[in-house]
Design an enzyme around this catalytic site. Structure first.
Site, PDB file in Angstrom:
ATOM      1  N   ASP A  32       0.852  -1.175   0.000  1.00 49.73           N
ATOM      2  CA  ASP A  32       0.000   0.000   0.000  1.00 49.73           C
ATOM      3  C   ASP A  32       0.896   1.236   0.000  1.00 49.73           C
ATOM      4  OD1 ASP A  32      -2.238   1.628   0.134  1.00 49.73           O
ATOM      5  OD2 ASP A  32      -2.464   1.388   2.304  1.00 49.73           O
ATOM      6  N   LEU A  33       0.328   2.394  -0.321  1.00 52.06           N
ATOM      7  CA  LEU A  33       1.127   3.612  -0.436  1.00 52.06           C
ATOM      8  C   LEU A  33       0.965   4.509   0.795  1.00 52.06           C
ATOM      9  CD1 LEU A  33       3.048   5.178  -2.248  1.00 52.06           C
ATOM     10  CD2 LEU A  33       1.075   6.058  -3.510  1.00 52.06           C
ATOM     11  N   ASP A  34      -0.182   5.130   0.955  1.00 56.01           N
ATOM     12  CA  ASP A  34      -0.401   6.054   2.071  1.00 56.01           C
ATOM     13  C   ASP A  34      -0.452   5.305   3.397  1.00 56.01           C
ATOM     14  OD1 ASP A  34      -1.016   8.802   0.764  1.00 56.01           O
ATOM     15  OD2 ASP A  34      -2.184   7.356  -0.404  1.00 56.01           O
TER      16      ASP A  34
ATOM     17  N   ASP B 179      -2.107  -0.664   5.941  1.00 61.03           N
ATOM     18  CA  ASP B 179      -2.341  -0.028   7.234  1.00 61.03           C
ATOM     19  C   ASP B 179      -3.804   0.105   7.644  1.00 61.03           C
ATOM     20  OD1 ASP B 179      -2.656   1.997   5.165  1.00 61.03           O
ATOM     21  OD2 ASP B 179      -2.733   3.463   6.784  1.00 61.03           O
TER      22      ASP B 179
END
Length: 261
Positions: A27-29, A203
């Site tokens: 995932d990124l954010d 997250d």
């Protein structure tokens, strides 16, 4: 998030560094990049770019960013280092060979966007994001609007048939038909991911489908952030720890490849 008895789950152990046949889904954010007040506030970072480029090299392409962001945003933030990527919660995907696959947007996205804009018009700090395949309502800068935003999004989902995807201080109404789990499964059915052991690092609640898919395919999930009820097997406390672990993984894979050579 607490369990059914109200107790906070214990912190998960850190994931191992030595992982033969690894395929990474990131995932990124909140995972590769810190959460920011607005989506546009996140930009390229030299360390992140180097980590993604190195992983893509040593894993022979078996590293993909799987995000709620669009592919265009993934490319902007990763500075083009993410060769394989999935955007908008699995609704668009770029294979390792560059081939693009994109779901047809639901015509109801326009209706959701208009309702979100009407809602945000007199609520300072509430932001609307148009991803084409989905509509996002951000309230990180106006947390007291969360309850009203949730009611609106829930009612719109029921009226339009769009899928409601809650995130970290954001509510997203998206075209039905995919999630991060379907993206992981799709990548795992094709080279260079085929036959590898999938590890999904995420997250928030949008990543749970990815954790479940990775586990079902013989791998596992890694939850980033505070402990909560999750399908992930391992945990890391934050973005810095994620980058430290990814650098260690890349170094270990490189060392093992040199040893085998």
């Amino acid at each position: 998030m607490s369990d059914a008895q109200g107790a906070v789950p214990p912190r998960l152990p850190h994931p191992p560094v030595f992982l033969p046949g690894l395929a990474l889904f990131l995932d990124l954010d909140g995972v590769l990049a810190p959460l920011a007040p607005t989506p546009d506030a996140v930009g390229p970072d030299a360390r992140r770019t180097a980590v993604l480029a190195r992983l893509t090299q040593v894993l022979e392409g078996r590293a993909a960013v799987v995000s709620g962001r669009t592919l265009a945003e993934i490319d902007r933030i990763s500075d083009g280092a993410a060769r394989a990527a999935s955007g908008v919660h699995g609704l668009e995907r770029r294979r390792d060979d560059g081939a693009l696959l994109r779901t047809t947007p639901s015509p109801a996205i326009g209706q959701a966007l208009q309702a979100f804009h009407d809602f945000a018009a007199d609520r300072p700090g509430v932001l609307v994001e148009d991803k084409g395949l989905s509509a996002g309502l951000h309230f990180r800068q106006a947390p007291t609007e969360g309850e009203a935003a949730t009611r609106l999004a829930t009612d719109l989902a029921a009226a339009t048939g769009l899928t409601l995807q809650p995130g970290s201080m954001v509510l997203e109404l998206k075209t039905p038909g995919a999630d991060k789990g379907t993206a992981v499964r799709a990548f795992m059915q094709e080279p260079p991911f085929l036959g590898a052991t999938p590890v999904m690092v995420g997250d928030d609640l949008t990543d749970e489908a990815g954790f479940e898919a990775a586990q079902a395919l013989g791998g596992f999930g890694v939850l980033v952030g505070a402990p909560r009820s999750t399908a992930a097997r391992y945990g890391l406390p934050g973005v810095s720890a994620v980058l430290d672990w990814l650098e260690a993984v890349a170094a270990d894979v490189h060392k093992e490849a040199r040893h085998e050579a």
